[in-house]
Structures are given as C-alpha cells and as structure tokens.
Design an enzyme around this catalytic site. Structure first.
Site, PDB file in Angstrom:
ATOM      1  N   GLY A 185      28.730  -2.183  14.946  1.00 44.67           N
ATOM      2  CA  GLY A 185      29.675  -2.337  16.045  1.00 44.67           C
ATOM      3  C   GLY A 185      29.568  -3.313  16.748  1.00 44.67           C
ATOM      4  CB  SER A 186      29.946  -6.240  17.643  1.00 48.53           C
ATOM      5  OG  SER A 186      30.067  -7.458  18.521  1.00 48.53           O
TER       6      SER A 186
END
Length: 218
Positions: A185-186
């Site tokens: 995630g990012s």
C-alpha cells in the site's frame, strides 16, 4: 495471475501454512480450536494471494492520453512546483492505494525513459502532504517526443517497506506495461504539463493501465 515480485513470498507463505496445519493437527486436541486456527492460517494465505494478484489489463495505447499507473483512488489534483526534475509548475494527480488494491505499477505513457532515481526516506502515511518529498520513493520521467515529458513517482507509505522500479534510463516505456511494484500500500503521483486536460475527479476510483488520467496537447 500473480506478480513476479510475489513468487518467493507466496511460496514461503505456502510452506508456513502447510507446516502450521501439521503442527495444529498434531498439537491441538480441541476440534473447534483446531478448525479456528487453521481457518486463520488459510485467510492469511488468501490475503497474500490477493495482494500479489496481477490481473490482465486491456490498455488502449494512445499517445494523447496519460493513463493511471496504479489502481486506487484519486486523492490530489492540484498545481504544484515540482522541485526534483522540472523545477517549474506542473499539475499533480495522486492516486492512493489501499492494501486491497492491485499494487503493480504500469507505465502511464509511451516514450523514452529519461530519468529514473531512487530516494531513501521516511515512512509517513501515504496521504501526508510531505510524503511526496520526504518518504522513500522513486521518480521516473518519460519523454514523449510529441507531447512532452511526464513524471510519475512511486511513494512508500506507513506499511509499504519496499518499492520495486524496473525503469532504466535510455529504455523505451510502453504504455500499460509493467514498470514496478509497491509492497503493502502507498501512492503514486503523476506530474503533468500545465496544458494537460485532466479527465479524473477527486475520490474517483481508477485502474492502472486503463483509466485515462489526462489528455495531452502539443
């Protein structure tokens, strides 16, 4: 289909799950508890498979269009001063990825890779205003000879501890092709010329390699 960055992790997780099943089966006498523990391990494995999935995308290659590099939600559309490469004003469009999104990164446009650089940094939450400049990140600039240069930046978040970037200076980027992976995630920022016509809205969900982020003009 799974991304190649996940092969070792998926294999390692499979071994752990099998070993866990054997240990639980031999060490836990209560049938209900044995079932619960095995179910937890199975759910954990399914989540890993889900995270590294890499579904086929149907990219309609078009030099006029800049496509989303990743799956996620549009969280920023604004004019900013880009200080790393262009040193001038650009339109920034940022897409946030949750752990449930596909995390493969795809080239947003055709062209020659002119710049590719890794920056070590912090792990602020991905939506933090300073994440684009202070977090661990990679920056790639693609030069489309007709419509100019487009930059995209992979940014690590609080959970993302590894960014994989395949872009090499001098190589040719093919719109929609695999350009890297961000683990757990990012977000990805895209920096466009001020003349670009942005086609997405805030909070819109986008798909990497398919959704048109903006249309370029000469």
């Amino acid at each position: 289909m799974f991304h190649k960055e996940g092969y070792k992790i998926i294999f390692g997780a499979f071994i752990v799950i099998v070993a866990g099943f054997l240990i639980i089966d031999g060490a836990v006498s209560l049938s209900w508890l044995r079932s619960v523990l095995m179910l937890i391990l199975l759910v954990f494995f399914i989540l890993i498979l889900q995270f590294f999935r890499n579904p086929k995308r149907y990219t309609h290659i078009n030099n006029l269009n800049v496509l989303s590099a990743v799956d996620g939600k549009v969280v920023v559309i604004e004019e900013v001063l880009e200080n790393e490469y262009f040193k001038d004003k650009r339109i920034q469009v940022s897409v946030f990825m949750s752990p449930l999104n596909v995390h493969a990164t795809r080239y947003p446009i055709n062209g020659k890779i002119e710049y590719s650089k890794y920056h070590p940094g912090k792990y602020l939450v991905a939506w933090h205003p300073k994440a684009s400049e202070e977090n661990e990140r990679t920056t790639v600039v693609i030069d489309n000879e007709t419509y100019g240069k487009v930059m995209y930046r992979q940014i690590a978040g609080a959970l993302a501890k590894r960014i994989v970037n395949y872009a090499e200076v001098g190589e040719t980027a093919i719109q929609g092709a695999d350009s890297g992976f961000i683990k757990f995630g990012s977000r990805v920022d895209i920096f466009l010329p001020l003349t670009a016509d942005v086609k997405v809205k805030l909070n819109q969900k986008v798909r990497g390699g398919e959704t048109v982020i903006a249309e370029l003009h000469e």
